[in-house]
Write a protein that holds these residues in place. Structure first.
Motif, PDB file in Angstrom:
ATOM      1  N   LYS A 134      -3.961 -51.278  44.809  1.00  0.00           N
ATOM      2  CA  LYS A 134      -5.248 -50.990  44.186  1.00  0.00           C
ATOM      3  C   LYS A 134      -5.479 -51.919  43.008  1.00  0.00           C
ATOM      4  O   LYS A 134      -4.595 -52.119  42.164  1.00  0.00           O
ATOM      5  CB  LYS A 134      -5.256 -49.530  43.716  1.00  0.00           C
ATOM      6  CG  LYS A 134      -6.478 -48.738  44.095  1.00  0.00           C
ATOM      7  CD  LYS A 134      -6.303 -47.265  43.759  1.00  0.00           C
ATOM      8  CE  LYS A 134      -6.026 -46.476  44.986  1.00  0.00           C
ATOM      9  NZ  LYS A 134      -5.971 -45.020  44.730  1.00  0.00           N
ATOM     10  N   ALA A 175      -5.011 -50.819  53.445  1.00  0.00           N
ATOM     11  CA  ALA A 175      -6.420 -50.669  53.101  1.00  0.00           C
ATOM     12  C   ALA A 175      -7.199 -50.264  54.342  1.00  0.00           C
ATOM     13  O   ALA A 175      -6.813 -50.577  55.466  1.00  0.00           O
ATOM     14  CB  ALA A 175      -6.982 -51.974  52.540  1.00  0.00           C
ATOM     15  N   TYR A 182      -7.494 -47.722  49.389  1.00  0.00           N
ATOM     16  CA  TYR A 182      -6.349 -48.601  49.225  1.00  0.00           C
ATOM     17  C   TYR A 182      -5.087 -47.811  48.921  1.00  0.00           C
ATOM     18  O   TYR A 182      -5.137 -46.742  48.294  1.00  0.00           O
ATOM     19  CB  TYR A 182      -6.597 -49.574  48.065  1.00  0.00           C
ATOM     20  CG  TYR A 182      -7.784 -50.479  48.271  1.00  0.00           C
ATOM     21  CD1 TYR A 182      -9.041 -50.123  47.804  1.00  0.00           C
ATOM     22  CD2 TYR A 182      -7.644 -51.686  48.961  1.00  0.00           C
ATOM     23  CE1 TYR A 182     -10.133 -50.940  48.008  1.00  0.00           C
ATOM     24  CE2 TYR A 182      -8.733 -52.506  49.165  1.00  0.00           C
ATOM     25  CZ  TYR A 182      -9.971 -52.131  48.689  1.00  0.00           C
ATOM     26  OH  TYR A 182     -11.055 -52.943  48.897  1.00  0.00           O
ATOM     27  N   THR A 205     -14.295 -48.008  51.079  1.00  0.00           N
ATOM     28  CA  THR A 205     -12.935 -48.550  51.146  1.00  0.00           C
ATOM     29  C   THR A 205     -11.917 -47.616  50.493  1.00  0.00           C
ATOM     30  O   THR A 205     -12.246 -46.853  49.578  1.00  0.00           O
ATOM     31  CB  THR A 205     -12.863 -49.918  50.464  1.00  0.00           C
ATOM     32  OG1 THR A 205     -13.306 -49.786  49.104  1.00  0.00           O
ATOM     33  CG2 THR A 205     -13.741 -50.933  51.176  1.00  0.00           C
ATOM     34  N   THR A 249      -8.673 -56.518  48.185  1.00  0.00           N
ATOM     35  CA  THR A 249     -10.020 -56.093  48.547  1.00  0.00           C
ATOM     36  C   THR A 249     -10.223 -56.265  50.047  1.00  0.00           C
ATOM     37  O   THR A 249     -10.032 -57.368  50.578  1.00  0.00           O
ATOM     38  CB  THR A 249     -11.074 -56.914  47.803  1.00  0.00           C
ATOM     39  OG1 THR A 249     -10.880 -56.783  46.386  1.00  0.00           O
ATOM     40  CG2 THR A 249     -12.470 -56.423  48.152  1.00  0.00           C
TER      41      THR A 249
END
Length: 115
Positions: free
Chosen positions: A64, A49, A59, A57, A68
């Motif tokens: 995904k 990430a 990923y 952001t 986070t």
């Protein structure tokens, strides 16, 4: 000098959650993108990430919807919230920043997903 210190790894059961932290020092944290990488046994290090200075952001497809990335510029810290963990998420997780063309890494924190 630049220092990145990861924490928060450990043993978790499949389906569980963990939050990793990376405390940064020695540079103007808010001015740089931050990244989380991981390296599983016998595999190459891979980007998990990324968060920009504007908090956009990105990923890896494999995480995904489950992971986070976030940052707190007041605390010079970047986080990785990991949910719905799978055994294939087992790896050493590294914090990274690229400053003036040089890559800086922490020592990593081990995440083991196992029942």
């Amino acid at each position: 000098q630049v220092q990145l210190v990861e924490s928060g790894g450990g043993l978790v059961q499949p389906g569980g959650s963990l939050r990793l932290s990376c405390a940064a020092s020695g540079f103007t944290f808010s001015s740089y993108y931050m990244r989380w990488y991981r390296q599983a046994p016998g595999k190459e290090r891979e980007l998990v990430a990324r968060i920009t200075t504007a908090t956009s952001t990105d990923y890896a497809d494999s995480v995904k919807g489950r992971f986070t990335i976030s940052r707190d510029n007041a605390k010079n810290t970047v986080y990785l919230q990991m949910s719905t963990l799978k055994p294939e998420d087992t790896a050493v997780y590294y914090c990274n920043s690229r400053i003036l063309g040089l890559d800086y890494w922490g020592n990593g924190t081990l995440v083991t997903v196992s029942s």
